[in-house]
Enzyme design. Sequence first.
Site, PDB file in Angstrom:
ATOM      1  N   ASN A   7       0.951  -1.202   0.071  1.00 29.74           N
ATOM      2  CA  ASN A   7      -0.019   0.102  -0.136  1.00 29.74           C
ATOM      3  C   ASN A   7       1.063   1.310   0.090  1.00 29.74           C
ATOM      4  OD1 ASN A   7      -1.830   1.978   0.533  1.00 29.74           O
ATOM      5  ND2 ASN A   7      -2.647   1.091   2.361  1.00 29.74           N
ATOM      6  N   ARG A  94      -2.620  -2.163  -3.389  1.00 31.94           N
ATOM      7  CA  ARG A  94      -3.849  -1.126  -2.852  1.00 31.94           C
ATOM      8  C   ARG A  94      -3.812  -0.228  -4.197  1.00 31.94           C
ATOM      9  NH1 ARG A  94      -4.865   3.764   0.609  1.00 31.94           N
ATOM     10  NH2 ARG A  94      -7.113   4.147   0.186  1.00 31.94           N
ATOM     11  N   HIS A 183     -12.387   3.723  -0.287  1.00 31.48           N
ATOM     12  CA  HIS A 183     -12.484   3.041   1.074  1.00 31.48           C
ATOM     13  C   HIS A 183     -13.366   1.775   0.590  1.00 31.48           C
ATOM     14  CE1 HIS A 183     -12.240   6.671   3.885  1.00 31.48           C
ATOM     15  NE2 HIS A 183     -10.851   6.093   3.689  1.00 31.48           N
ATOM     16  N   HIS A 211     -17.126   3.776   7.916  1.00 28.97           N
ATOM     17  CA  HIS A 211     -15.595   3.948   8.096  1.00 28.97           C
ATOM     18  C   HIS A 211     -15.252   5.494   8.557  1.00 28.97           C
ATOM     19  CE1 HIS A 211     -11.360   2.568   6.695  1.00 28.97           C
ATOM     20  NE2 HIS A 211     -11.330   4.009   6.921  1.00 28.97           N
ATOM     21  N   LEU A 212     -14.693   5.365   9.992  1.00 28.10           N
ATOM     22  CA  LEU A 212     -14.343   6.634  10.495  1.00 28.10           C
ATOM     23  C   LEU A 212     -12.999   6.548  10.968  1.00 28.10           C
ATOM     24  CD1 LEU A 212     -17.447   7.414  12.775  1.00 28.10           C
ATOM     25  CD2 LEU A 212     -16.944   8.192  10.341  1.00 28.10           C
ATOM     26  N   GLY A 215      -9.578   9.425   6.798  1.00 31.21           N
ATOM     27  CA  GLY A 215     -10.572   9.782   5.908  1.00 31.21           C
ATOM     28  C   GLY A 215     -11.884   9.164   6.334  1.00 31.21           C
ATOM     29  N   ARG A 244     -10.844  17.617   6.009  1.00 30.36           N
ATOM     30  CA  ARG A 244     -11.352  17.577   5.052  1.00 30.36           C
ATOM     31  C   ARG A 244     -12.804  18.000   5.242  1.00 30.36           C
ATOM     32  NH1 ARG A 244     -10.358  11.953   2.039  1.00 30.36           N
ATOM     33  NH2 ARG A 244      -8.597  11.620   3.593  1.00 30.36           N
ATOM     34  N   ASP A 285      -7.090  15.295  15.309  1.00 24.83           N
ATOM     35  CA  ASP A 285      -7.209  13.840  16.004  1.00 24.83           C
ATOM     36  C   ASP A 285      -8.298  13.796  16.953  1.00 24.83           C
ATOM     37  OD1 ASP A 285      -6.578  11.472  17.443  1.00 24.83           O
ATOM     38  OD2 ASP A 285      -4.678  11.365  16.356  1.00 24.83           O
ATOM     39  N   ARG A 287      -8.584  12.032  19.396  1.00 21.97           N
ATOM     40  CA  ARG A 287      -8.270  11.617  20.653  1.00 21.97           C
ATOM     41  C   ARG A 287      -7.922  13.133  21.301  1.00 21.97           C
ATOM     42  NH1 ARG A 287      -4.329   7.216  18.690  1.00 21.97           N
ATOM     43  NH2 ARG A 287      -4.298   8.700  16.990  1.00 21.97           N
ATOM     44  N   GLY A 333     -10.351   3.693  12.578  1.00 19.91           N
ATOM     45  CA  GLY A 333      -9.731   4.067  13.814  1.00 19.91           C
ATOM     46  C   GLY A 333     -10.676   4.846  14.827  1.00 19.91           C
ATOM     47  N   GLU A 336     -13.925   2.186  15.293  1.00 25.14           N
ATOM     48  CA  GLU A 336     -13.638   1.155  16.426  1.00 25.14           C
ATOM     49  C   GLU A 336     -13.326   1.553  17.758  1.00 25.14           C
ATOM     50  OE1 GLU A 336     -10.479  -1.358  14.559  1.00 25.14           O
ATOM     51  OE2 GLU A 336     -11.325  -0.852  12.423  1.00 25.14           O
ATOM     52  N   ASN A 337     -12.626   2.539  18.016  1.00 23.19           N
ATOM     53  CA  ASN A 337     -12.166   3.138  19.209  1.00 23.19           C
ATOM     54  C   ASN A 337     -12.862   4.079  20.124  1.00 23.19           C
ATOM     55  OD1 ASN A 337      -9.759   1.251  19.194  1.00 23.19           O
ATOM     56  ND2 ASN A 337      -9.111   2.581  17.457  1.00 23.19           N
ATOM     57  N   GLU A 388      -7.977  -4.007   5.985  1.00 18.27           N
ATOM     58  CA  GLU A 388      -7.890  -3.884   4.337  1.00 18.27           C
ATOM     59  C   GLU A 388      -6.983  -4.789   3.520  1.00 18.27           C
ATOM     60  OE1 GLU A 388      -8.906   0.502   3.427  1.00 18.27           O
ATOM     61  OE2 GLU A 388      -8.367   0.532   5.696  1.00 18.27           O
TER      62      GLU A 388
HETATM   63  P1  AMP Z   1      -7.236   5.228  10.675  1.00 19.78           P
HETATM   64  O1  AMP Z   1      -7.263   6.171   9.397  1.00 19.78           O
HETATM   65  O2  AMP Z   1      -8.478   3.887  10.524  1.00 19.78           O
HETATM   66  O3  AMP Z   1      -6.003   4.658  11.101  1.00 19.78           O
HETATM   67  O4  AMP Z   1      -7.624   6.116  11.900  1.00 19.78           O
HETATM   68  C1  AMP Z   1      -6.962   7.303  12.528  1.00 19.78           C
HETATM   69  C2  AMP Z   1      -7.542   7.992  13.122  1.00 19.78           C
HETATM   70  O5  AMP Z   1      -8.338   7.362  14.039  1.00 19.78           O
HETATM   71  C3  AMP Z   1      -6.727   9.114  14.004  1.00 19.78           C
HETATM   72  O6  AMP Z   1      -6.578  10.406  13.323  1.00 19.78           O
HETATM   73  C4  AMP Z   1      -7.461   9.384  15.343  1.00 19.78           C
HETATM   74  O7  AMP Z   1      -8.342  10.577  15.044  1.00 19.78           O
HETATM   75  C5  AMP Z   1      -8.508   8.016  15.574  1.00 19.78           C
HETATM   76  N1  AMP Z   1      -8.260   7.400  16.762  1.00 19.78           N
HETATM   77  C6  AMP Z   1      -7.369   6.255  16.675  1.00 19.78           C
HETATM   78  N2  AMP Z   1      -7.495   5.706  17.927  1.00 19.78           N
HETATM   79  C7  AMP Z   1      -8.517   6.497  18.573  1.00 19.78           C
HETATM   80  C8  AMP Z   1      -9.152   6.152  19.868  1.00 19.78           C
HETATM   81  N3  AMP Z   1      -8.652   5.581  20.763  1.00 19.78           N
HETATM   82  N4  AMP Z   1     -10.105   7.340  20.100  1.00 19.78           N
HETATM   83  C9  AMP Z   1     -10.571   8.051  19.321  1.00 19.78           C
HETATM   84  N5  AMP Z   1      -9.960   8.126  18.168  1.00 19.78           N
HETATM   85  C10 AMP Z   1      -8.871   7.437  17.822  1.00 19.78           C
END
Ligand code: AMP
Length: 403
Positions: A7, A94, A183, A211-212, A215, A244, A285, A287, A333, A336-337, A388
Amino acid sequence: MKILVLNCGSSSLKYQLIDMNNDAVLCSGLAERIGDAMGKITHKAFPGTDKQKVLTVEEPFKDHTAALGRCAGLITGGEAPVATPADIAAIGHRVVHGGEAFRQPTLITPEVVKAIKDFCSLAPLHNPAGLMGIEAATALFPGVKQAAVFDTAFHGTIPDYAYLFAIPFGLYQELGIRRYGFHGTSHGYVAKKLSQIIGKPFEQTSCVTVHLGNGCSMAAVKNGQCVDTSMGLTPLMGLMMGTRSGDVDPSLHAFLAANKGYTIEQVDTLLNKESGLKGICGLNDMRDIHSAREKGDKKAELALKMFCYRVKHYIGAYLAALDGCDAVVFTAGIGENDPDVRQYSCDTLGAVGVKIDRDRNFGFKRGEVCKISTDDSPVAIYVIPTNEELEIATQTASLLGSK
Ligand code: AMP
């Protein structure tokens, strides 16, 4: 059978070597800052097992071929997971944009490379990187079969009334201006996973996939086929994202040009890099946004509310489009979290049959599949970790007549 998944970004290269007999990751890695004065590879052998070994390499890589060459030395040989390149059955790449031509994973030939080049006008930031990965793998793994797995492919079943924009039809015919969606590998993976979890054939499974991540996009899947998605001609459309904007009034370019003298390029940069969560509260981000909220930052609170309102808005729209839905699935990201985002995105959806269970949503162990809806919710809600790389490997293996 072992499949290597690549990728590539403009200055990075991610890889995973997967054993398709048990879906185990034999090694994974990331090469960063390709083309810079100093590059870095982080390589993990047997990640997540008690045999895990992490290795870092810091040296300059002039291009993707140089970086992949160094990675190849870690993936094969001596103590590596495979002895020689010949032990790799195929390489799955990819590739972001396959236009209307590619709706299936495709073995790479010179004609396919040419077609991917032609789609660079539709994905100028992404397709060139995919091509660099293909070029590097061709040079370093001669004779190993290669496949392209397209981010747009899963959305190839969207009907014309949903993928066309209401602009003069000739522009679609001349330039291919339409909704393509992205995605797709992730949406397809979690939708298939859901069908296994609920024990329904995929062809009878309908869901909204959310998918959050960095992107953000959503898809409506009816009886195993994608019928709508939130991203468009480019990955800027739809949900609010880290930097974005997602959907805005299309007159914005003209308005900002007239009132601030912005060029098209400046507005494009503003919408892609300075907007979204960052545009509202300065943080991109999720978090960091939660930490800021906890300290009373009102703009961080507003950014979160806007982000979740947009997700809710699309869930409602897709439930209407689907006319019958097994589940809403959160992934990536944030999906799931982040239980707060899931709670705010679903909290007023009870009237349309989506009832979230607060205790389940906040209580489950991260990294696992979990049902977070109430037992009496007509539409279930699941958290399903995306994968993925495994989906790309599975699709690549399917081209070799396996899996
Ligand atoms: P991904 O593109 O799927 O790797 O997601 C990355 C994004 O997931 C990061 O920029 C964070 O905003 C978010 N993220 C990752 N871990 C957490 C968490 N524990 N709680 C909230 N958001 C998270």
